[in-house]
Design an enzyme around this catalytic site. Structure first.
Site, PDB file in Angstrom:
ATOM      1  N   GLU B  40       0.903  -1.309  -0.047  1.00 29.59           N
ATOM      2  CA  GLU B  40      -0.257   0.100   0.096  1.00 29.59           C
ATOM      3  C   GLU B  40       0.839   1.305   0.228  1.00 29.59           C
ATOM      4  O   GLU B  40       0.461   2.375  -0.607  1.00 29.59           O
ATOM      5  CB  GLU B  40      -1.204  -0.078   1.178  1.00 29.59           C
ATOM      6  CG  GLU B  40      -1.759  -0.986   1.287  1.00 29.59           C
ATOM      7  CD  GLU B  40      -1.521  -2.258   2.166  1.00 29.59           C
ATOM      8  OE1 GLU B  40      -0.391  -2.856   1.870  1.00 29.59           O
ATOM      9  OE2 GLU B  40      -2.204  -2.601   3.191  1.00 29.59           O
ATOM     10  N   ASN B  41       2.035   1.248   0.731  1.00 27.39           N
ATOM     11  CA  ASN B  41       2.559   2.461   0.832  1.00 27.39           C
ATOM     12  C   ASN B  41       3.451   2.870  -0.539  1.00 27.39           C
ATOM     13  O   ASN B  41       4.357   3.869  -0.503  1.00 27.39           O
ATOM     14  CB  ASN B  41       3.607   2.263   1.896  1.00 27.39           C
ATOM     15  CG  ASN B  41       4.685   1.246   1.759  1.00 27.39           C
ATOM     16  OD1 ASN B  41       4.334   0.003   1.336  1.00 27.39           O
ATOM     17  ND2 ASN B  41       5.962   1.255   2.182  1.00 27.39           N
TER      18      ASN B  41
END
Lengths: 230, 210
Positions: B40-41
């Site tokens: 996600e990052n």
């Protein structure tokens, strides 16, 4: 023609932050968190801040310093799982916390930066994150109205900058930095390297300097930027 | 159970492995598998996890582990990362769970009064990945079933879970609820049914074990 020079000293830029301001802070964990600007904000001491940040870093790191100094009234975030201190403040009612789905936080900021009032999304529509939000039907399906987020100030960490504020990021330190750099009235950047105008190839600019107000060169990288031993 | 769950990942897939048990699946993927792992990052093409003495301070996954690149990796911002998630580019996500309902509902982010760190990217993964599978212990620390007729905890997403991998069994979530697919070695169908908090459909044929 020469582009304007926005480099300046740390203290003068941070002094622009007032009590009650909303401040966006880049970073996802350590990478991309503007640790040095955060320390300068603690020293400046503006109070009753609303902080918008993906996470609360870890105890004794990043925005936890703002929490410990009692400068934060409200935190708009997605996840506090690595900071038990922040969770403790929330549970004790010492800070208000508004949780967002992570990508929706990013899109609300993007909308703020793009001059859009809100976005429509069905993310979390069956969950308690939908509570209190307006619902609009689009093509027969309900969507939540997710209002745009803007800030008085954004604190950004870049790998490299030129004096005009054109920015480049590295690896997973990019995260929320480019979108927050678009969504504040005053955008302050700390950069690991400030290079001469022209040294960043135009095609390699990840945030155009048009969005940036002030560029501060980092003289040293403190321990807080280093690999965390767990 | 983690090795069994790893078999769920097929060549050609783009996959997000959630924090906790699912992250361990990466250690069981065969090296010849052509798969793109997303975090996600802001990264696609996650390589092996690195010890701190070899770590890059700017290269982590969403759980904070230091990871590496592989040939073809890409970095991107949080907006782009979740555009991938919400628009259905993830073929599969593997998530942890506090509870799974027989209707496929998932609760994995909040235990009111006890655990409320925030949802992170969990809602979008659960609601928008093309296939959602859960890795979890079959029962909680007190021995109570985590697979229930209905979730009692705050939901992450409705009707999203397709398959559950536990230490006792592989269970599909079908139109009529939980269906036993495989059992762990030494575990009987009756054991699984007894540890499940909702009706469990057990086929008449012999089940494979893992």
């Amino acid at each position: 023609m020469r582009l304007p020079n926005k480099t300046c000293a740390m203290g003068a830029t941070i002094a622009r932050i007032n009590d009650g301001d909303t401040v966006m802070v880049g970073g996802f964990g350590v990478p991309g968190t503007p640790m040095t600007l955060i320390h300068a904000l603690v020293a400046h001491g503006a109070k009753n801040l609303t902080i918008i940040k993906n996470d609360a870093n870890e105890p004794g790191m990043g925005i936890d310093h703002l929490l410990r100094a009692g400068l934060v009234k409200r935190l708009i975030t997605t996840h506090l799982g690595l900071n038990a201190h922040a969770i403790g403040l929330m549970n004790a009612g010492k800070i208000e916390v508004e949780f967002n789905a992570q990508g929706i936080l990013a899109e609300r900021i993007r909308a703020g930066g793009a001059g859009i009032g809100a976005i429509l999304s069905d993310v979390g529509i069956d969950t308690e994150l939908a509570q209190g939000k307006q619902i609009v039907e689009v093509e027969g399906k309900p969507h939540l109205v997710e209002t745009a987020l803007r800030a008085d100030v954004a604190l950004i960490h870049a790998d490299r900058a030129d004096p005009f504020g054109n920015l480049g990021y590295v690896a997973t330190a990019r995260n929320f930095n480019p979108v927050m750099a678009m969504a504040a009235k005053c955008v302050i950047v700390e950069a690991e390297a400030v290079v001469p105008l022209g040294a960043l190839p135009a095609d390699a600019v990840q945030t155009p300097g048009v969005f940036v107000d002030h560029v501060v060169a980092l003289e040293t990288l403190t321990e807080e930027y280093a690999v965390v031993e767990r | 159970m983690i090795a069994r769950a790893a078999l769920e990942i097929e060549s050609g897939m783009t996959v997000n492995l959630g924090i906790g048990l699912p992250t361990k699946v990466i250690d069981h993927l065969p090296s010849h598998l052509e798969v793109c792992l997303h975090t996600e990052n802001g990264m696609s093409g996650i390589g092996p996890t690195l010890p701190s003495d070899r770590a890059d301070r700017n290269l982590i996954d969403a759980g904070g582990a230091y990871v590496s690149t592989v040939p073809g990796s890409a970095f991107f911002d949080s907006v782009t990362s979740f555009a991938m998630v919400r628009s259905g580019r993830l073929d599969l996500t593997m998530l942890g769970a506090f509870e799974v309902g027989a209707n496929g509902d998932l609760a994995n982010w909040k235990i009111p009064g006890k655990f409320s760190p925030g949802v992170g990217g969990g809602i979008e993964l659960a609601q928008k990945a093309r296939r959602v599978v859960v890795l979890t212990t079959h029962t909680d620390r007190a021995g109570k079933p985590k697979l229930k007729t209905e979730c009692s905890l705050p939901l992450t997403a409705r009707g999203c879970v397709a398959r559950i991998f536990t230490d006792m069994a592989v269970i599909d979530v079908g139109p009529e609820g939980f269906e036993l697919v495989e059992t762990a070695q030494g575990v009987s169908s009756a054991d699984v049914a007894a540890a499940t908090g909702a009706p469990l459909r057990i086929p008449n044929t012999a089940l494979p074990s893992f």
